[in-house]
Design an enzyme around this catalytic site. Sequence first.
Site, short mmCIF file in Angstrom:
data_model
loop_
_atom_site.label_atom_id
_atom_site.label_comp_id
_atom_site.label_asym_id
_atom_site.label_seq_id
_atom_site.Cartn_x
_atom_site.Cartn_y
_atom_site.Cartn_z
N LYS A 111 0.83 -1.22 0.00
CA LYS A 111 0.00 0.00 0.00
C LYS A 111 0.86 1.26 0.00
O LYS A 111 0.45 2.30 -0.53
CB LYS A 111 -0.96 -0.01 1.19
CG LYS A 111 -2.09 -1.01 0.99
CD LYS A 111 -3.32 -0.69 1.79
CE LYS A 111 -4.43 -1.64 1.39
NZ LYS A 111 -5.59 -1.58 2.26
N LYS A 193 -3.31 -9.15 -6.27
CA LYS A 193 -4.67 -9.51 -5.89
C LYS A 193 -5.68 -8.42 -6.27
O LYS A 193 -5.35 -7.24 -6.35
CB LYS A 193 -4.75 -9.79 -4.39
CG LYS A 193 -4.70 -8.57 -3.53
CD LYS A 193 -5.16 -8.87 -2.12
CE LYS A 193 -5.39 -7.56 -1.41
NZ LYS A 193 -6.64 -7.43 -0.74
N LYS A 196 -10.15 -3.43 -3.82
CA LYS A 196 -11.17 -2.41 -4.07
C LYS A 196 -10.63 -1.00 -4.09
O LYS A 196 -11.29 -0.09 -4.56
CB LYS A 196 -12.37 -2.55 -3.11
CG LYS A 196 -12.04 -2.48 -1.64
CD LYS A 196 -13.29 -2.72 -0.81
CE LYS A 196 -13.04 -3.66 0.34
NZ LYS A 196 -11.97 -3.25 1.28
N1 AQP Z 1 -8.50 -10.49 -3.97
C1 AQP Z 1 -8.97 -11.12 -2.92
N2 AQP Z 1 -9.22 -12.45 -2.97
C2 AQP Z 1 -9.72 -13.10 -1.90
N3 AQP Z 1 -10.00 -12.49 -0.71
C3 AQP Z 1 -9.77 -11.17 -0.63
N4 AQP Z 1 -9.94 -10.27 0.36
C4 AQP Z 1 -9.56 -9.05 -0.07
N5 AQP Z 1 -9.14 -9.11 -1.33
C5 AQP Z 1 -9.26 -10.42 -1.72
C6 AQP Z 1 -10.45 -10.60 1.67
O1 AQP Z 1 -11.57 -9.76 1.89
C7 AQP Z 1 -11.62 -9.38 3.26
C8 AQP Z 1 -11.73 -7.89 3.37
O2 AQP Z 1 -10.56 -7.25 3.23
P1 AQP Z 1 -10.39 -5.74 3.67
O3 AQP Z 1 -11.39 -4.86 3.05
O4 AQP Z 1 -10.34 -5.63 5.14
O5 AQP Z 1 -8.97 -5.36 3.16
P2 AQP Z 1 -8.13 -5.96 2.07
O6 AQP Z 1 -7.74 -7.35 2.38
O7 AQP Z 1 -6.98 -5.02 1.87
O8 AQP Z 1 -9.13 -5.96 0.82
P3 AQP Z 1 -9.12 -5.09 -0.49
O9 AQP Z 1 -10.28 -5.45 -1.31
O10 AQP Z 1 -7.78 -5.18 -1.15
O11 AQP Z 1 -9.35 -3.67 0.03
P4 AQP Z 1 -8.43 -2.40 0.01
O12 AQP Z 1 -8.14 -2.16 -1.44
O13 AQP Z 1 -9.24 -1.35 0.64
O14 AQP Z 1 -7.20 -2.72 0.80
C9 AQP Z 1 -10.37 -9.96 3.92
O15 AQP Z 1 -10.71 -11.17 4.57
C10 AQP Z 1 -9.47 -10.22 2.76
O16 AQP Z 1 -8.56 -11.26 3.02
#
Ligand code: AQP
Length: 323
Positions: A111, A193, A196
């Site tokens: 990040k 990965k 969002k």
């Molecule tokens: N690409 C992914 N594949 C499978 N699982 C995923 N998770 C996130 N991306 C994937 C799982 O979703 C849950 C929520 O995650 P989060 O919002 O707390 O933060 P994150 O893991 O950082 O998810 P994002 O979508 O990438 O959000 P941003 O971009 O805001 O950081 C977790 O259980 C995660 O493992």
Amino acid sequence: MKRAFSGIQPTNILHIGNYLGAIKNWVELQNDYACIFCVVDQHALTVKQDPKEFSQNILNVAKTYLAFGIDPNRSIIFRQSDVPEHTELAWYFNTITKIAELERMTQFKDKAVRHKDNINLGLFDYPVLMAADILLYDAELVPVGEDQFQHVELTRTIAERFNKLFGKTFVMPEPLVKKHGARIMGLDDPKKKMSKSAASPANYISLLDKPDVATKKIMRAVTDSGAEIKFSADRPAISNLLTIYSLLGNLEIKDIEKQYAGAGYAEFKTGLAKVVNNFLIEFQNKFLKIKDEEVKEILADGAAKAGALARKKIIDVRKKLGL
Ligand code: AQP
């Protein structure tokens, strides 16, 4: 009943990776665990948010939980900022967590590259707040996608250290990472990965994408060299698309490969778009029926229940620390 805890950041509308890696498993867990599902809004502030959009995203994440079948009569659904004990406990944990431990976290490194203009202290400290989220509730199980595994490991280190220093206080949580769907990759870059907060919406399929938008994203998704529709470790793009097809369509990968033997990417992607859109339409029909007011009531009720558990725990922690 054993307790499970998990949460999602309201950084945007959730995507199919969040569903497949997290929420899908939560729904099943409700049968065997006392579940607590949080909208981790304070975590989301580590990335810039537009306050108005943010408020709606918070409600939308809770609405997404409900639309997928998280049942507020069986599980606690609440938002992190409604229970101030999370940040209080994070502060205590800050005093026993080593900077070198946080420097090893791959999500921070990743990040920090993506948000170069906003590498803030909160982003660095994110895993400590996550440890507080989990340990505050004596959660034995933490269902997450693969990307969060390292953070749960650090949570265990912090729990062990606190227990050693101040006496047994926290339960040791276990991460639950499912083999399939734990890491859905970006459509524009299958080596990273799906995320969002990715710079381009072409990276993800949002759960609220309209069918024509989702179709366009799928048709434009990056592909590997070679035309075969075959799952293989050295072909990350097609393997990722096959995984999505299989999980959302409830089909075995080998059966999908058979179905598209000899076909080109365009035909395969058209089939995938159909499967994805069927899934999105069914979800969106449920999501759109849930009113904001209904969600606010559920979150208030959840905050009261989570708050009662959190207060009890924090009183014990303060006592152990000599406060
Ligand atoms: N690409 C992914 N594949 C499978 N699982 C995923 N998770 C996130 N991306 C994937 C799982 O979703 C849950 C929520 O995650 P989060 O919002 O707390 O933060 P994150 O893991 O950082 O998810 P994002 O979508 O990438 O959000 P941003 O971009 O805001 O950081 C977790 O259980 C995660 O493992």
